[in-house]
Design a protein around this motif. Structure first.
Motif, PDB file in Angstrom:
ATOM      1  N   LYS A  66     -25.908   1.488  80.663  1.00  0.00           N
ATOM      2  CA  LYS A  66     -26.915   0.532  80.190  1.00  0.00           C
ATOM      3  C   LYS A  66     -26.621  -0.876  80.698  1.00  0.00           C
ATOM      4  N   ARG A  67     -25.353  -1.272  80.652  1.00  0.00           N
ATOM      5  CA  ARG A  67     -25.006  -2.616  81.100  1.00  0.00           C
ATOM      6  C   ARG A  67     -25.278  -2.803  82.591  1.00  0.00           C
ATOM      7  N   LEU A  68     -25.086  -1.752  83.373  1.00  0.00           N
ATOM      8  CA  LEU A  68     -25.325  -1.845  84.812  1.00  0.00           C
ATOM      9  C   LEU A  68     -26.745  -1.424  85.188  1.00  0.00           C
ATOM     10  N   ILE A  81     -17.598   3.433  87.865  1.00  0.00           N
ATOM     11  CA  ILE A  81     -18.821   4.198  87.605  1.00  0.00           C
ATOM     12  C   ILE A  81     -19.506   4.607  88.901  1.00  0.00           C
ATOM     13  N   GLN A  82     -19.580   3.692  89.872  1.00  0.00           N
ATOM     14  CA  GLN A  82     -20.258   4.010  91.134  1.00  0.00           C
ATOM     15  C   GLN A  82     -19.547   5.145  91.869  1.00  0.00           C
ATOM     16  N   THR A  83     -18.214   5.138  91.848  1.00  0.00           N
ATOM     17  CA  THR A  83     -17.440   6.209  92.492  1.00  0.00           C
ATOM     18  C   THR A  83     -17.711   7.539  91.815  1.00  0.00           C
ATOM     19  N   ARG A  84     -17.730   7.539  90.510  1.00  0.00           N
ATOM     20  CA  ARG A  84     -17.961   8.782  89.769  1.00  0.00           C
ATOM     21  C   ARG A  84     -19.368   9.325  90.030  1.00  0.00           C
ATOM     22  N   ALA A 130     -17.533  -3.187  89.070  1.00  0.00           N
ATOM     23  CA  ALA A 130     -18.853  -3.747  88.763  1.00  0.00           C
ATOM     24  C   ALA A 130     -19.040  -3.900  87.262  1.00  0.00           C
ATOM     25  N   LEU A 131     -18.576  -2.920  86.491  1.00  0.00           N
ATOM     26  CA  LEU A 131     -18.733  -2.997  85.034  1.00  0.00           C
ATOM     27  C   LEU A 131     -17.850  -4.097  84.448  1.00  0.00           C
ATOM     28  N   LEU A 171     -20.645  12.872  91.785  1.00  0.00           N
ATOM     29  CA  LEU A 171     -21.647  13.742  91.164  1.00  0.00           C
ATOM     30  C   LEU A 171     -22.772  14.034  92.145  1.00  0.00           C
ATOM     31  N   GLU A 172     -23.267  13.005  92.810  1.00  0.00           N
ATOM     32  CA  GLU A 172     -24.376  13.165  93.750  1.00  0.00           C
ATOM     33  C   GLU A 172     -24.000  14.060  94.932  1.00  0.00           C
TER      34      GLU A 172
END
Length: 313
Positions: A172-174, A149-152, A12-13, A156-157
């Motif tokens: 910030k970009r996403l 980023i989404q996987t990371r 995505a990034l 965490l969640e």
């Protein structure tokens, strides 16, 4: 000009970054383009720490191969992933304006790094971040965290980590704002990676017409600073998968101002760290960067970097 083909990774990034360049090419230069998604070695191998698979070009080699075979016209990279030495017929034709250069602390439970409980689990892909985290909190368990980023954030969640460290620019970009604690770390708390938060556009050296177009997207101030950072890394023969942080700041204007370059080198466990800063006129930015590297070498930087490799066999 013909419709350009932009090579990009598929996260995505990465797609945000490629579309950002695509939009600017159209709006500012009147040039149309399409995206070609290319998977890199760094995207395929997700169960091993980056430093262990090591080498140069983990996130760029496959895109460069597509450039060399003329399957794509330009490749959009996170500049921090771009090796210092490029293939002979390719060039880094454009460096865009930096986003926020800082790393950030991210957690669902804990508001700051200092509020983490003893032996907290912190996820990061980076030896540079691990080194600086362990220097600040020796008790923290720094664990490898791979993926986009989404996987990371998903890990965490789910509670695999008490906190993770990410580049603030990506969040910030996403437009990721839903997590309770997203806390930027100052560049004195955690020195960023070479080229962090800037984009590098790579193309064939022979495509002079494209170079002229890409100049419209470039940021001279960011280029000055990031090229100094890359000059520093070149002297040390380091890459993005070694425990080195370097950050160049422009003070004043590009013609009359000066730069300050700060760097940190150490072992991933934070047990042996060298940190130095130097400043110079903007005209001497690269010279200053190389001088800083040699100053650290004189204090044992090469020996520390060699020992750091032993952490991963």
């Amino acid at each position: 000009m013909k419709k350009l083909v932009i090579g990009t990774r598929g996260s995505a990034l990465a797609l945000w970054q490629a579309r950002y360049i695509q939009d600017r090419l159209l709006q500012e230069c009147g040039v149309e383009s399409r995206l070609e998604i290319i998977k890199t070695k760094g995207d395929k191998i997700l169960d091993v720490p980056l430093a262990k698979i090591g080498g140069k070009g983990l996130f760029t080699k496959e895109l460069e191969e597509q450039l060399l075979t003329r399957q794509i016209d330009l490749a959009v990279h996170s500049l921090k992933d771009v090796p210092i030495d490029l293939p002979e017929s390719l060039v880094l034709a454009c460096i865009t304006e930096r986003e926020d250069v800082r790393d950030c602390f991210v957690s669902y439970t804990y508001p700051t790094l200092d509020s983490l409980p003893k032996n907290a689990k912190v996820g990061t892909t980076s030896l540079r971040r691990s080194m600086q985290l362990k220097a600040r909190r020796a008790d923290i368990a720094c664990l490898s965290l791979r993926g986009n980023i989404q996987t990371r954030l998903s890990k965490l969640e789910s509670g695999e980590f008490d906190a993770i460290i990410l580049a603030y620019a990506g969040l910030k970009r996403l437009n990721i704002t839903h997590i309770p604690y997203i806390v930027p770390l100052s560049t004195t708390e955690m020195i960023p990676a070479m080229g962090q938060a800037a984009l590098g556009i790579e193309c064939r050296a022979s495509d002079s017409a494209l170079h002229a177009i890409l100049e419209n997207l470039a940021c001279k101030k960011t280029a000055l600073c990031t090229q100094a950072e890359r000059a520093f890394i070149k002297v040390l023969e380091g890459g993005c998968q070694v425990p080195i942080g370097v950050h160049c700041t422009l003070i004043g204007e590009i013609e009359t101002g000066k730069v300050q370059i700060s760097a940190i080198i150490g072992l991933p466990d934070g047990s042996n760290i060298l940190q130095e800063s130097l400043s110079a006129s903007t005209q001497e930015a690269d010279i200053c960067a190389k001088e800083l590297a040699h100053k650290l070498i004189a204090k044992g930087a090469r020996q520390i970097l060699a020992k750091a490799q032993q952490f991963f066999g």
